[in-house]
Design a protein around this motif. Structure first.
Motif, PDB file in Angstrom:
ATOM      1  N   THR A  34       2.545   1.648  -3.436  1.00  0.00           N
ATOM      2  CA  THR A  34       1.627   1.921  -4.543  1.00  0.00           C
ATOM      3  C   THR A  34       0.935   3.262  -4.397  1.00  0.00           C
ATOM      4  N   TYR A  35       0.423   3.542  -3.200  1.00  0.00           N
ATOM      5  CA  TYR A  35      -0.406   4.735  -2.997  1.00  0.00           C
ATOM      6  C   TYR A  35       0.356   5.908  -2.378  1.00  0.00           C
ATOM      7  N   ILE A  90       0.830  -1.208   0.000  1.00  0.00           N
ATOM      8  CA  ILE A  90       0.000   0.000   0.000  1.00  0.00           C
ATOM      9  C   ILE A  90       0.863   1.256   0.000  1.00  0.00           C
ATOM     10  N   ALA A 145      -7.144   7.888  -1.315  1.00  0.00           N
ATOM     11  CA  ALA A 145      -7.362   7.537  -2.722  1.00  0.00           C
ATOM     12  C   ALA A 145      -8.788   7.066  -2.978  1.00  0.00           C
ATOM     13  N   GLY A 157      -4.306   0.936  -8.145  1.00  0.00           N
ATOM     14  CA  GLY A 157      -3.485   2.111  -7.901  1.00  0.00           C
ATOM     15  C   GLY A 157      -4.296   3.385  -7.801  1.00  0.00           C
ATOM     16  N   ALA A 158      -3.571   4.485  -7.587  1.00  0.00           N
ATOM     17  CA  ALA A 158      -4.209   5.782  -7.362  1.00  0.00           C
ATOM     18  C   ALA A 158      -4.484   6.546  -8.646  1.00  0.00           C
ATOM     19  N   LEU A 169      -3.505   6.316   3.415  1.00  0.00           N
ATOM     20  CA  LEU A 169      -3.249   6.463   1.980  1.00  0.00           C
ATOM     21  C   LEU A 169      -4.368   5.834   1.150  1.00  0.00           C
ATOM     22  N   LEU A 170      -4.836   4.668   1.560  1.00  0.00           N
ATOM     23  CA  LEU A 170      -5.950   4.028   0.853  1.00  0.00           C
ATOM     24  C   LEU A 170      -7.202   4.893   0.920  1.00  0.00           C
ATOM     25  N   ARG A 229      -1.840  14.022   0.136  1.00  0.00           N
ATOM     26  CA  ARG A 229      -2.141  12.674   0.620  1.00  0.00           C
ATOM     27  C   ARG A 229      -1.042  12.156   1.536  1.00  0.00           C
ATOM     28  N   ARG A 272     -10.043   4.324  -2.123  1.00  0.00           N
ATOM     29  CA  ARG A 272     -10.037   2.909  -2.468  1.00  0.00           C
ATOM     30  C   ARG A 272     -10.365   2.077  -1.228  1.00  0.00           C
TER      31      ARG A 272
END
Length: 385
Positions: free
Chosen positions: A127-128, A124, A186, A141-142, A182-183, A153, A188
């Motif tokens: 990626t983010y 995570i 985004a 992904g973001a 972070l998730l 972010r 997500r």
């Protein structure tokens, strides 16, 4: 482009976390809490057990490792890129923590589960937070971010990781909350959408399953896999419509009590349409299949997880796992599922086989017996662990 934007953002500096925030009262954040429970069940349980957390922190090898991680973060000063990189667990750090974390109920033990969860945090953050290209960049992904948003972010995640949250492992290490922030930034939160799957659109089927005599049926369920559209704004792909027709046709034969329709918000990336929902709607509106016979699985984005998640639902419904199901899909996808390459892909992406492929019934029908290993949670895919 995402990596370039993030790199630009990391060149900016800001404060890692205000000292007064660290002294704030811990409060519950129900969304972050739900994500934590879903993605990191072992570490999340540790955060709810202060006594176990204290014992773990007091172990000399753990205390030494955690101090080194603290010092690494502190050395970053105001450099956000450095802070994000410092959240990554090295192999040695992961081994120390995984060997020490208590837990039970995992099929391969707490150390293996802890290893997956630590690897999930790293995935995570990379990626983010650091702009690493995900394994499936078209759907994960973001996406592309401008430098200001990428910086915002990272800064928000850094602050949130230090802002006390009830029932968290922040006292052990802030990286889990950094990853969750972070998730969330985004948008997500896919892993907790539709929860609980036993309710909502699935409630009629789960009520029906409660008093079902499974012995009456040749198959416990028909598993209908998804094939997502690649066109923006398209709710159901041409292949999906074909799968729906096949499913309605086979269900009419009366060999199975349920259709498990599997497919999430996959194609194109961040689409508002879940394949399972759209196929369910078509089965009811176009073919008159009763709602109590349909179970949706709205998270899977790959054929591997189509079968894994369908297996999880069968376990939740109380279906006998030694009873065969029938996979319904187009001839090309069906042949792929039967191939040795699919076995290798499951080993590579899941680490096990979600079930056993059985005899072929037709070019579009393949028997499948689910495996209890499918219950294993793996946040290395944070959108569908």
């Amino acid at each position: 482009m995402a990596a370039v934007a993030v790199a630009a953002a990391l060149s900016l500096t800001t404060v890692w976390a205000p000292a007064q925030v660290a002294r704030a009262q811990a409060v519950r954040d129900t969304v972050t809490e739900s994500l934590s429970q879903r993605l990191f069940p072992l570490l999340d349980a540790l955060g709810r057990d202060p006594a176990a957390l204290n014992v773990l922190q007091a172990r000399p090898e753990v205390a030494t490792m955690l101090r080194a991680r603290f010092d690494r973060r502190a050395a970053c000063g105001t450099d956000l890129g450095c802070v994000a990189q410092a959240m990554i667990w090295t192999d040695g750090e992961a081994q120390v923590l995984a060997a020490a974390v208590p837990g039970r109920g995992m099929d391969d033990g707490p150390a293996a589960q802890a290893g997956r969860e630590i690897a999930g945090i790293n995935t995570i953050v990379r990626t983010y937070g650091l702009g690493q290209v995900p394994s499936y960049p078209g759907i994960d992904g973001a996406g592309t971010l401008d430098p200001q948003e990428a910086r915002a972010r990272l800064q928000a995640a850094a602050w949130l990781a230090r802002t006390p949250r009830a029932n968290s492992v922040q006292a052990l290490d802030p990286s889990l909350d950094f990853a969750l922030a972070l998730l969330d930034a985004a948008d997500r939160r896919d892993a907790i959408s539709y929860a609980p799957l036993t309710g909502g659109l699935n409630a009629p089927a789960f009520r029906h399953a409660g008093g079902l005599d499974w012995k009456r049926y040749r198959y416990s369920a028909l598993i209908v896999t998804g094939v997502g559209p690649e066109v923006e704004g398209m709710p159901l792909s041409p292949y999906g419509k074909y799968h729906v027709r096949l499913a309605a046709q086979r269900f009419a034969a009366g060999d199975a009590p349920f259709l498990i329709i599997t497919g999430g918000h996959a194609h194109p990336r961040a689409t508002p349409f879940a394949e399972a929902e759209e196929m369910r709607r078509a089965l009811i509106e176009r073919y008159g299949v009763p709602a109590e016979a349909i179970v949706i699985e709205p998270h899977a984005r790959h054929t591997t997880t189509n079968l894994r998640n369908a297996s999880r639902l069968l376990m939740a419904m109380g279906a006998p796992l030694d009873k065969a199901t029938l996979i319904i899909c187009n001839p090309d996808q069906s042949a792929m599922i039967e191939s040795p390459d699919f076995v290798k892909r499951n080993d590579r992406e899941l680490g096990y086989q979600p079930g056993a492929i059985g005899p072929r019934v037709s070019s579009t029908e393949l028997e499948f017996r689910p495996s209890p290993l499918s219950a294993r949670v793996d946040p290395r895919d944070p959108l569908d662990p």
